[in-house]
Enzyme design. Sequence first.
Site, PDB file in Angstrom:
ATOM      1  N   GLY A   1       5.682  20.947-100.580  1.00  0.00           N
ATOM      2  CA  GLY A   1       5.414  22.383-100.624  1.00  0.00           C
ATOM      3  C   GLY A   1       5.013  22.962-101.967  1.00  0.00           C
ATOM      4  O   GLY A   1       3.878  23.394-102.152  1.00  0.00           O
ATOM      5  N   LEU A   2       5.929  22.995-102.919  1.00  0.00           N
ATOM      6  CA  LEU A   2       5.634  23.667-104.172  1.00  0.00           C
ATOM      7  C   LEU A   2       4.544  22.950-104.936  1.00  0.00           C
ATOM      8  O   LEU A   2       3.716  23.563-105.593  1.00  0.00           O
ATOM      9  CB  LEU A   2       6.901  23.783-105.023  1.00  0.00           C
ATOM     10  CG  LEU A   2       7.908  24.774-104.443  1.00  0.00           C
ATOM     11  CD1 LEU A   2       9.134  24.855-105.337  1.00  0.00           C
ATOM     12  CD2 LEU A   2       7.268  26.164-104.284  1.00  0.00           C
TER      13      LEU A   2
ATOM     14  N   ASP B   1      -7.524 -22.619 -83.166  1.00  0.00           N
ATOM     15  CA  ASP B   1      -6.638 -21.639 -82.547  1.00  0.00           C
ATOM     16  C   ASP B   1      -5.212 -21.711 -83.089  1.00  0.00           C
ATOM     17  O   ASP B   1      -4.412 -20.805 -82.859  1.00  0.00           O
ATOM     18  CB  ASP B   1      -6.631 -21.817 -81.018  1.00  0.00           C
ATOM     19  CG  ASP B   1      -7.970 -21.436 -80.396  1.00  0.00           C
ATOM     20  OD1 ASP B   1      -8.917 -21.153 -81.157  1.00  0.00           O
ATOM     21  OD2 ASP B   1      -8.079 -21.434 -79.158  1.00  0.00           O
TER      22      ASP B   1
ATOM     23  N   ASP C   1      12.458  23.955 -96.743  1.00  0.00           N
ATOM     24  CA  ASP C   1      11.578  23.048 -97.455  1.00  0.00           C
ATOM     25  C   ASP C   1      10.462  22.535 -96.543  1.00  0.00           C
ATOM     26  O   ASP C   1       9.379  22.199 -96.998  1.00  0.00           O
ATOM     27  CB  ASP C   1      12.409  21.872 -97.978  1.00  0.00           C
ATOM     28  CG  ASP C   1      11.563  20.906 -98.772  1.00  0.00           C
ATOM     29  OD1 ASP C   1      11.098  21.317 -99.856  1.00  0.00           O
ATOM     30  OD2 ASP C   1      11.345  19.785 -98.300  1.00  0.00           O
TER      31      ASP C   1
END
Lengths: 547, 431
Positions: A422-423, A36, A287
Amino acid sequence: MQLTVWTYEGPPHVGAMRVATAMREVHYVLHAPQGDTYADLLFTMIERRDRRPPVTYTTFQARDLGSDTAELFKTAAAEAVERFQPQALMVGASCTAELIQDDPGGLAKALGLSLPVVPLELPSYSKKENWGAAETFYQMVRTLAGPNAPAPGVTRPERPADARPSCNLLGPTALGFRHRDDVLEVTKLLQSIGVEVQVVAPLNATPADLARLGDADFNVVLYPEIAQTAAGWLKRTFRQPHTTVVPIGIGATRDFLAEVAELAGVDPGPALAGAPSRLPWWSRSIDSTYLTGKRVFVFGDGCHVVAAARIAREELGFEVVGLGTYSREMAREVRTAAEGYGLEALITDDYLEVEEQIEALQPELVLGTQMERHIAKRLGVGCAVISAPVHVQDFPARYAPQMGWEGANVIFDTWVHPLMMGLEEHLLGMFREDFEFNDEAGGSHLGHGSKRSGPEAPVESREAAPGPETAIPQTSTAEAMASQTTTPETTTPVAPFWTAEAESELGKIPFFVRGKARRNTERFANQRSISAITVETLYDAKAHFGK
Amino acid sequence: MSQVATTLPTPSKAGACSAPEVLRERGQREVFCGLTGIIWLHRKIQDAFFLIVGSRTCAHLMQSAAGVMIFAEPRFGTAIIEERDLAGMADANDELDKVVSRLLARRPDIKLLFLVGSCPSEVIKLDLSRAAQRLSKQFMPDVRVLNYSGSGIETTFTQGEDMCLAALVPELPAETSDAEPSLMLVGALADVVEDQFLRSFKALGLDRISVLPPRRSTDLPAVGPNTRFLLCQPFLGETARLLEERGAQRLAAPFPLGVEGTTAWLKAAADAWQVSEQRFREVTAPAQQRARIATARYRDQLAGQRIFFFPDSQLEIPIARFLARELDMQLIEVGTPYLHRQHMSEELALLPEGVQLSEGQHVDRQIDRCRAAQPDLTVCGLGLANPLEQEGLTTKWSIELVFTPIQGFEQAGDLAELFARPLVRRTKLEV
Ligand code: SF4
Ligand code: SF4
């Protein structure tokens, strides 16, 4: 018996260790076998702590059983007190010691130590880590602050008019998800409306600090999983009210400030004015249009998933398609939140169930724990980590809170990062045939190392979901030994037949939506008993389902 | 091929006289339990599954210790004992049978299932050997079910492998007394190292060679009175004892770490097979030479550096011997969780005079000694490394020594490099 490979939470005594390790001047004597002691590395490796956790393990062996395990405990406790000179001693048992019923609390009492002893009874076979942390914190608070409690029926004296309102911050522990930075951020936030922080606990608190918790006007519950029980007791005993909103995200931070202002009797206006966070404008800037309606799946501990779902929907314009938690103690809150999104919450600690649901829902982004990070990686879906269990990567060198205004900035960056921008997304969509675009490529900002593999790409080796990873070196025997082993485990559901033409048309769709397109088309075909999918079927389905 | 000696060469008497002082300690032990062995064993035996019958702690240990090393779905899991199992609301044996049935249905590729005992299963006296027999009956011939203990009350770290291999020994097919002599390599090695050794022995003219554990459980090697075995790892006391009970004979040798250890280890088998000195030299010289060059590269950095070992895997003594004799490091204290005097006798004989050995642990006192000695390099577990670094000590994680291929000639340089790296790092950093 429950079969499990990976678990979201450790046993309850690990929760107690998180409290002990967070604090100063305490020591925890844990009746436990030697294995442990692995728990130490959670703190020294994952969190990179530069001190050993203040824990002494008795490490009894089989030959001690039935004879002198109790004696062993007493010796260990006495030695620990002498060596470490703590202000308070915590004593308890791990799962194995619980079975031998030595009663650490009674044994410690019998030693007649001249310091407060907090016996912890944490049932290992029914409870888990967060519960253990909450119970431990509550027992510590009760034992140490209890003697300073006002007599029952005595009302709390009014704060003198010239004194600044004050509060305690409750809940941050060792091994927490960004607790270190959240404390700083929330402290700043409170200062901005003129509220003073008296005690932060358990993180960096001493037993003496816990003893004066009752002095503050109210409590801020930063992490309800850990602080709720203690805050409830403080409310009953000291008539200290506490906050209920966790300030993660813009909306929640505003609500939190309103709640605090109310408790402190101050005006939140000035703190809310100005532009405290960039998130709102970043989200509104054009954007970010491409974030609209991205399908996200959210899983983690209770307070983080409730906050994350709200941010996802209200602050980034995502669509929450799945929401769940492994925190059974927070099941009610998460169910309620899920209903708000028209969903049924997934309450489970079985990561296979979570994986199944992610597979079925085909989200575009997963907000989860390290387990979901692995699931998402396997499925080729972007993922951001929002909650414990923690990994060495969840302790960044930089300041990276989740709470407050700066937390919102951090969240915007982290969540948007795994998505195709995005683009770029458009170009990939338009020019599938470009020989330099391939499915293996992730976003170009993710570097050359980032590869996609998912049900659409041949799965070479399946990566299961480890939990808190230790930074064990890469050249491992296990790895060397594993080199021959590949476990191909693609489970293909029964599906109508795809004509070669349709299959190749499907290939022109960017990989990050291809899975959805394939499923939708198959569903469409099934519903109409179409056995061979043609290009026509593909576009019929597209028209039917929309994007 | 060469004839095998009918009687084994008498083991060297060296070491018997100058037994080093051993400090025996009892207190907190900061060592993993035997369950941890599953992390490499489940990759080594490719059709085996390890089902721990234990608690959430056991599952959490496996997860924390295995973490990053899992690149494929692991072939281990934990059947977590729950309150209802303890309260007698559910029959633990029925529950276990259910878990096993579900598991085997999901993984038809599994041919060997180990039920691995833990502290909780042992304390509640869940009889896993009976369970294994019962389940074996049910699932044979498709799946063989065996059991062993990896519990922290019975085993430390690498002893888990010993217990696992020991559980395999009774299953090995028997070889008759007129069988051709054969060599068995005992102990899990990285596949790459194992293949190197197999090539070396082939080149020496030994052609009946087997390995335990095999990569597939269906390839269990046969054992009998003409089986000689070499231990590849220093922690296999019980496995060796059981092999001897089945008539096999252990070839006493140091362990194959470093040029010297590897040479002596190969030589033990070569001698038993009466391979000529010349042949032995021809086969081993090129690799020996390469290994010398590879280790020499680190001698400048390591020579004279003082090293302190906390106990971890039982590999400490052979590694310390290598560092002292081939790299001229100075041994301050060599801790081991357990000292098997017989298997270690060749190693002990090679250790420098007067080295301090310690067995068992009282971690706080050992840290006191370490602080007082201010070693140049401290070998310790993951729980201690960062705290000691913060105090200004330079550390090497002992677990890396278990999870890296370090045996044999071709890895001798890598082994030296593991110790040089932390020292080099210290000199590079200017922050
Ligand atoms: S020491 Fe015992 S209880 Fe702890 S992890 Fe190992 S087997 Fe499980
Ligand atoms: S990959 Fe490059 S171009 Fe594309 S979004 Fe990221 S930063 Fe912009």
